[in-house]
Design a protein around this motif. Structure first.
Motif, PDB file in Angstrom:
ATOM      1  N   ARG A  24      31.196 -22.051 -28.170  1.00 35.35           N
ATOM      2  CA  ARG A  24      31.160 -20.819 -28.956  1.00 35.35           C
ATOM      3  C   ARG A  24      30.327 -19.786 -28.234  1.00 35.35           C
ATOM      4  O   ARG A  24      29.231 -20.095 -27.750  1.00 35.35           O
ATOM      5  CB  ARG A  24      30.598 -21.105 -30.355  1.00 35.35           C
ATOM      6  N   PRO A  25      30.786 -18.554 -28.129  1.00 32.67           N
ATOM      7  CA  PRO A  25      30.041 -17.537 -27.381  1.00 32.67           C
ATOM      8  C   PRO A  25      28.743 -17.134 -28.074  1.00 32.67           C
ATOM      9  O   PRO A  25      28.582 -17.298 -29.281  1.00 32.67           O
ATOM     10  CB  PRO A  25      31.021 -16.352 -27.323  1.00 32.67           C
ATOM     11  N   GLY A  26      27.818 -16.613 -27.272  1.00 26.96           N
ATOM     12  CA  GLY A  26      26.595 -16.040 -27.815  1.00 26.96           C
ATOM     13  C   GLY A  26      25.329 -16.785 -27.472  1.00 26.96           C
ATOM     14  O   GLY A  26      24.241 -16.248 -27.661  1.00 26.96           O
ATOM     15  N   PHE A  27      25.448 -18.040 -26.958  1.00 28.45           N
ATOM     16  CA  PHE A  27      24.226 -18.772 -26.630  1.00 28.45           C
ATOM     17  C   PHE A  27      23.893 -18.703 -25.147  1.00 28.45           C
ATOM     18  O   PHE A  27      22.770 -18.341 -24.775  1.00 28.45           O
ATOM     19  CB  PHE A  27      24.336 -20.237 -27.048  1.00 28.45           C
ATOM     20  N   LEU A  28      24.823 -19.041 -24.302  1.00 30.69           N
ATOM     21  CA  LEU A  28      24.517 -19.055 -22.866  1.00 30.69           C
ATOM     22  C   LEU A  28      24.198 -17.667 -22.340  1.00 30.69           C
ATOM     23  O   LEU A  28      23.453 -17.515 -21.375  1.00 30.69           O
ATOM     24  CB  LEU A  28      25.691 -19.652 -22.082  1.00 30.69           C
ATOM     25  N   ARG A  29      24.745 -16.658 -22.990  1.00 30.03           N
ATOM     26  CA  ARG A  29      24.407 -15.282 -22.617  1.00 30.03           C
ATOM     27  C   ARG A  29      24.149 -14.519 -23.903  1.00 30.03           C
ATOM     28  O   ARG A  29      25.058 -14.349 -24.707  1.00 30.03           O
ATOM     29  CB  ARG A  29      25.537 -14.626 -21.830  1.00 30.03           C
ATOM     30  N   ALA A  30      22.888 -14.102 -24.092  1.00 27.71           N
ATOM     31  CA  ALA A  30      22.558 -13.363 -25.309  1.00 27.71           C
ATOM     32  C   ALA A  30      23.355 -12.082 -25.365  1.00 27.71           C
ATOM     33  O   ALA A  30      23.587 -11.437 -24.351  1.00 27.71           O
ATOM     34  CB  ALA A  30      21.063 -13.052 -25.354  1.00 27.71           C
ATOM     35  N   SER A  31      23.782 -11.703 -26.564  1.00 24.42           N
ATOM     36  CA  SER A  31      24.583 -10.495 -26.703  1.00 24.42           C
ATOM     37  C   SER A  31      23.766  -9.253 -26.416  1.00 24.42           C
ATOM     38  O   SER A  31      22.599  -9.163 -26.745  1.00 24.42           O
ATOM     39  CB  SER A  31      25.141 -10.413 -28.131  1.00 24.42           C
TER      40      SER A  31
END
Length: 282
Positions: free
Chosen positions: A121-128
Protein backbone atom coordinates in the motif's frame (compact mmCIF):
# COMPACT_ATOMS: atom_id res chain seq x y z
CA UNK A 1 19.12 -18.07 28.13
CA UNK A 2 21.69 -16.47 30.46
CA UNK A 3 21.62 -12.94 31.84
CA UNK A 4 24.42 -11.68 29.58
CA UNK A 5 22.48 -12.76 26.51
CA UNK A 6 19.39 -10.95 27.76
CA UNK A 7 21.44 -7.81 28.41
CA UNK A 8 22.79 -8.05 24.87
CA UNK A 9 19.25 -8.30 23.53
CA UNK A 10 18.40 -5.33 25.75
CA UNK A 11 20.97 -3.28 23.83
CA UNK A 12 19.03 -4.09 20.68
CA UNK A 13 15.74 -3.07 22.29
CA UNK A 14 17.30 0.29 23.13
CA UNK A 15 18.19 0.78 19.48
CA UNK A 16 14.72 -0.21 18.28
CA UNK A 17 13.11 2.11 20.84
CA UNK A 18 14.93 5.14 19.47
CA UNK A 19 15.09 4.29 15.77
CA UNK A 20 11.73 2.57 15.30
CA UNK A 21 9.59 3.53 18.31
CA UNK A 22 9.12 -0.14 19.24
CA UNK A 23 9.81 0.29 22.95
CA UNK A 24 11.18 -3.23 22.96
CA UNK A 25 8.00 -5.21 22.38
CA UNK A 26 8.77 -6.81 19.04
CA UNK A 27 12.22 -7.83 20.19
CA UNK A 28 11.31 -8.73 23.78
CA UNK A 29 8.40 -11.07 23.01
CA UNK A 30 10.33 -13.69 20.97
CA UNK A 31 13.31 -13.50 23.32
CA UNK A 32 11.26 -14.05 26.48
CA UNK A 33 9.36 -16.88 24.77
CA UNK A 34 12.70 -18.62 24.22
CA UNK A 35 14.07 -17.73 27.65
CA UNK A 36 10.97 -19.11 29.40
CA UNK A 37 10.36 -22.08 27.11
CA UNK A 38 10.19 -24.28 30.23
CA UNK A 39 6.81 -22.69 30.97
CA UNK A 40 5.37 -24.43 27.92
CA UNK A 41 2.17 -22.86 26.63
CA UNK A 42 2.30 -20.14 29.27
CA UNK A 43 5.59 -18.74 27.91
CA UNK A 44 3.73 -16.48 25.48
CA UNK A 45 1.56 -15.00 28.25
CA UNK A 46 4.66 -14.27 30.34
CA UNK A 47 6.43 -12.83 27.28
CA UNK A 48 3.64 -10.36 26.50
CA UNK A 49 3.44 -9.27 30.15
CA UNK A 50 7.23 -8.88 30.45
CA UNK A 51 7.29 -7.02 27.16
CA UNK A 52 4.70 -4.54 28.48
CA UNK A 53 6.84 -3.71 31.53
CA UNK A 54 9.95 -3.29 29.39
CA UNK A 55 8.01 -0.95 27.10
CA UNK A 56 6.76 1.16 30.00
CA UNK A 57 10.31 1.91 31.11
CA UNK A 58 11.88 2.20 27.65
CA UNK A 59 9.08 4.26 26.10
CA UNK A 60 8.78 6.44 29.20
CA UNK A 61 12.49 7.18 29.24
CA UNK A 62 12.60 7.78 25.48
CA UNK A 63 9.65 10.17 25.74
CA UNK A 64 11.28 12.06 28.61
CA UNK A 65 14.40 12.76 26.55
CA UNK A 66 12.56 13.57 23.29
CA UNK A 67 12.71 17.29 22.36
CA UNK A 68 9.49 19.15 23.20
CA UNK A 69 9.37 20.57 19.67
CA UNK A 70 8.74 16.99 18.46
CA UNK A 71 6.21 16.05 21.12
CA UNK A 72 4.15 19.15 20.37
CA UNK A 73 2.78 17.24 17.36
CA UNK A 74 0.65 15.25 19.83
CA UNK A 75 -1.00 18.37 21.24
CA UNK A 76 -4.77 17.86 21.32
CA UNK A 77 -4.42 14.03 21.37
CA UNK A 78 -5.87 13.50 24.86
CA UNK A 79 -8.86 11.54 23.55
CA UNK A 80 -6.54 9.33 21.48
CA UNK A 81 -4.33 8.59 24.51
CA UNK A 82 -7.31 7.76 26.73
CA UNK A 83 -8.78 5.40 24.15
CA UNK A 84 -5.38 3.75 23.65
CA UNK A 85 -5.24 3.10 27.40
CA UNK A 86 -8.82 1.79 27.51
CA UNK A 87 -8.20 -0.54 24.58
CA UNK A 88 -4.95 -1.74 26.13
CA UNK A 89 -6.72 -2.68 29.36
CA UNK A 90 -9.20 -4.79 27.43
CA UNK A 91 -6.48 -6.38 25.30
CA UNK A 92 -4.36 -7.29 28.32
CA UNK A 93 -7.36 -8.94 29.99
CA UNK A 94 -8.14 -10.85 26.79
CA UNK A 95 -4.59 -12.25 26.71
CA UNK A 96 -5.19 -13.87 30.10
CA UNK A 97 -8.19 -15.75 28.69
CA UNK A 98 -7.06 -16.67 25.18
CA UNK A 99 -5.26 -19.98 24.47
CA UNK A 100 -1.51 -19.29 24.50
CA UNK A 101 -0.92 -20.96 21.14
CA UNK A 102 -3.46 -18.70 19.49
CA UNK A 103 -1.75 -15.59 20.86
CA UNK A 104 1.57 -16.68 19.39
CA UNK A 105 0.14 -17.33 15.94
CA UNK A 106 -1.87 -14.13 16.09
CA UNK A 107 1.43 -12.32 16.74
CA UNK A 108 3.02 -13.93 13.66
CA UNK A 109 0.00 -13.24 11.45
CA UNK A 110 -0.29 -9.64 12.62
CA UNK A 111 3.34 -8.79 11.89
CA UNK A 112 3.34 -10.63 8.55
CA UNK A 113 0.21 -8.81 7.38
CA UNK A 114 1.72 -5.51 8.49
CA UNK A 115 4.85 -6.14 6.42
CA UNK A 116 2.69 -6.94 3.38
CA UNK A 117 0.62 -3.79 3.93
CA UNK A 118 3.71 -1.57 4.19
CA UNK A 119 5.15 -3.01 0.99
CA UNK A 120 1.98 -3.05 -1.10
CA UNK A 121 0.00 0.00 0.00
CA UNK A 122 1.44 3.41 -0.91
CA UNK A 123 2.43 6.04 1.63
CA UNK A 124 4.93 4.28 3.89
CA UNK A 125 8.14 3.77 1.96
CA UNK A 126 7.89 7.33 0.69
CA UNK A 127 6.10 9.87 2.86
CA UNK A 128 3.56 11.89 0.93
CA UNK A 129 4.59 15.38 -0.10
CA UNK A 130 3.65 17.93 -2.74
CA UNK A 131 6.57 16.96 -4.96
CA UNK A 132 6.36 13.23 -4.27
CA UNK A 133 9.80 13.19 -2.68
CA UNK A 134 8.60 13.01 0.92
CA UNK A 135 9.02 15.43 3.77
CA UNK A 136 12.12 16.54 5.55
CA UNK A 137 13.12 15.54 9.07
CA UNK A 138 11.77 18.75 10.56
CA UNK A 139 10.22 18.64 14.03
CA UNK A 140 6.65 18.52 12.83
CA UNK A 141 7.31 16.90 9.50
CA UNK A 142 5.76 19.84 7.69
CA UNK A 143 8.82 21.08 5.81
CA UNK A 144 9.40 19.74 2.33
CA UNK A 145 12.80 18.50 1.22
CA UNK A 146 13.24 21.58 -0.99
CA UNK A 147 12.81 23.91 1.97
CA UNK A 148 9.27 25.01 1.14
CA UNK A 149 6.47 24.73 3.67
CA UNK A 150 3.54 22.42 2.99
CA UNK A 151 0.37 21.59 4.85
CA UNK A 152 0.98 20.25 8.37
CA UNK A 153 0.73 16.49 8.88
CA UNK A 154 -2.73 15.25 9.77
CA UNK A 155 -3.39 14.17 13.39
CA UNK A 156 -4.25 10.54 14.10
CA UNK A 157 -8.02 10.03 14.51
CA UNK A 158 -8.94 9.39 18.14
CA UNK A 159 -11.25 6.56 17.04
CA UNK A 160 -8.16 4.47 16.27
CA UNK A 161 -7.17 4.46 19.93
CA UNK A 162 -9.32 1.62 21.26
CA UNK A 163 -8.60 -0.99 18.54
CA UNK A 164 -4.90 -0.12 18.37
CA UNK A 165 -4.56 -0.33 22.14
CA UNK A 166 -6.46 -3.63 22.35
CA UNK A 167 -4.49 -5.40 19.62
CA UNK A 168 -1.14 -4.05 20.80
CA UNK A 169 -1.68 -5.10 24.43
CA UNK A 170 -3.11 -8.49 23.43
CA UNK A 171 0.04 -9.29 21.47
CA UNK A 172 2.51 -7.44 23.71
CA UNK A 173 3.85 -5.31 20.86
CA UNK A 174 3.24 -1.77 22.08
CA UNK A 175 1.44 -0.21 19.17
CA UNK A 176 4.20 1.38 17.12
CA UNK A 177 3.61 -1.08 14.30
CA UNK A 178 0.21 0.58 13.85
CA UNK A 179 0.97 4.15 14.87
CA UNK A 180 4.23 4.58 12.92
CA UNK A 181 2.69 3.64 9.55
CA UNK A 182 -0.39 5.74 10.35
CA UNK A 183 1.72 8.81 11.18
CA UNK A 184 3.90 8.15 8.17
CA UNK A 185 0.87 8.18 5.89
CA UNK A 186 -0.38 11.30 7.68
CA UNK A 187 2.73 13.10 6.41
CA UNK A 188 5.39 12.66 9.12
CA UNK A 189 8.96 11.64 8.25
CA UNK A 190 10.25 8.45 9.85
CA UNK A 191 12.32 10.34 12.41
CA UNK A 192 9.24 12.10 13.78
CA UNK A 193 6.85 9.15 13.42
CA UNK A 194 9.12 6.84 15.42
CA UNK A 195 9.74 9.46 18.11
CA UNK A 196 6.01 10.06 18.57
CA UNK A 197 5.39 6.31 18.78
CA UNK A 198 7.02 6.22 22.22
CA UNK A 199 4.46 8.33 24.14
CA UNK A 200 1.68 6.45 22.34
CA UNK A 201 3.30 3.15 23.34
CA UNK A 202 3.50 4.38 26.93
CA UNK A 203 -0.27 4.97 26.96
CA UNK A 204 -0.76 1.33 25.90
CA UNK A 205 1.92 -0.32 28.03
CA UNK A 206 1.00 1.28 31.37
CA UNK A 207 -2.48 -0.28 31.75
CA UNK A 208 -1.30 -3.53 30.17
CA UNK A 209 1.48 -3.78 32.75
CA UNK A 210 -0.92 -3.00 35.61
CA UNK A 211 -3.19 -5.85 34.50
CA UNK A 212 -0.23 -8.23 34.14
CA UNK A 213 1.20 -7.43 37.57
CA UNK A 214 -2.20 -7.99 39.15
CA UNK A 215 -2.66 -11.40 37.56
CA UNK A 216 -1.73 -14.60 39.40
CA UNK A 217 1.53 -16.22 38.32
CA UNK A 218 1.30 -19.35 36.17
CA UNK A 219 1.62 -22.61 38.16
CA UNK A 220 4.51 -23.89 36.02
CA UNK A 221 6.77 -21.01 37.09
CA UNK A 222 7.86 -22.69 40.35
CA UNK A 223 8.99 -25.91 38.70
CA UNK A 224 10.69 -23.97 35.88
CA UNK A 225 12.55 -21.72 38.39
CA UNK A 226 11.16 -18.59 36.73
CA UNK A 227 10.65 -15.70 39.16
CA UNK A 228 7.41 -13.93 38.32
CA UNK A 229 5.68 -10.82 39.64
CA UNK A 230 2.17 -11.48 38.42
CA UNK A 231 2.91 -12.62 34.88
CA UNK A 232 6.11 -10.56 34.52
CA UNK A 233 9.47 -12.37 34.41
CA UNK A 234 11.41 -10.04 36.71
CA UNK A 235 14.82 -11.45 35.81
CA UNK A 236 14.29 -11.14 32.06
CA UNK A 237 12.78 -7.65 32.33
CA UNK A 238 15.65 -6.39 34.51
CA UNK A 239 18.32 -7.72 32.16
CA UNK A 240 16.60 -6.29 29.09
CA UNK A 241 16.29 -2.87 30.71
CA UNK A 242 19.88 -2.92 31.94
CA UNK A 243 20.98 -3.21 28.34
CA UNK A 244 18.41 -0.85 26.83
CA UNK A 245 18.43 2.30 28.97
CA UNK A 246 22.06 3.40 28.38
CA UNK A 247 21.59 2.93 24.63
CA UNK A 248 18.44 5.07 24.63
CA UNK A 249 20.26 7.83 26.53
CA UNK A 250 23.18 7.83 24.07
CA UNK A 251 21.13 7.65 20.88
CA UNK A 252 18.71 10.35 22.00
CA UNK A 253 21.67 12.63 22.74
CA UNK A 254 23.41 11.80 19.46
CA UNK A 255 20.74 10.51 17.08
CA UNK A 256 22.04 8.90 13.88
CA UNK A 257 21.19 10.60 10.61
CA UNK A 258 19.43 8.01 8.47
CA UNK A 259 17.94 8.83 5.05
CA UNK A 260 14.16 8.71 5.32
CA UNK A 261 13.62 5.99 2.71
CA UNK A 262 16.39 3.80 4.16
CA UNK A 263 14.83 4.28 7.61
CA UNK A 264 11.49 3.02 6.28
CA UNK A 265 13.09 -0.03 4.64
CA UNK A 266 14.96 -0.83 7.88
CA UNK A 267 11.63 -0.73 9.75
CA UNK A 268 10.15 -3.29 7.37
CA UNK A 269 13.30 -5.42 7.55
CA UNK A 270 13.17 -5.61 11.34
CA UNK A 271 9.51 -6.66 11.30
CA UNK A 272 10.40 -9.41 8.81
CA UNK A 273 13.21 -10.71 11.03
CA UNK A 274 10.89 -10.82 14.05
CA UNK A 275 8.25 -12.74 12.08
CA UNK A 276 10.79 -15.36 11.02
CA UNK A 277 12.12 -15.60 14.58
CA UNK A 278 8.66 -16.32 15.98
CA UNK A 279 8.15 -19.13 13.45
CA UNK A 280 11.02 -21.07 15.00
CA UNK A 281 10.11 -23.62 17.68
CA UNK A 282 10.51 -22.30 21.24
Amino acid sequence: MDVMTLIGVGLLTGVTTVLFGFGGGFVAVPVVVWADAALGGDAMRVATATSALVMVVNAGFATAVTPRRVLVALRGSRALLLLLAAGASAGALATRLAPAGQVRWAFVAYVALTVADLLLRPGFLRASGPDGSGRSDGPGGSDCSDGSVSDAPRPLPAVLGAPVGAVAAFLGVGGSVMTVPAMRRAGHPMRTATALANPLTLAIALPATAVSLGTAAVPAATDAHVHLAGLVDVRAASALLLGALPVIAILRRRPPRIPDRAHAWAYIGLLTVVTVAMLRPA
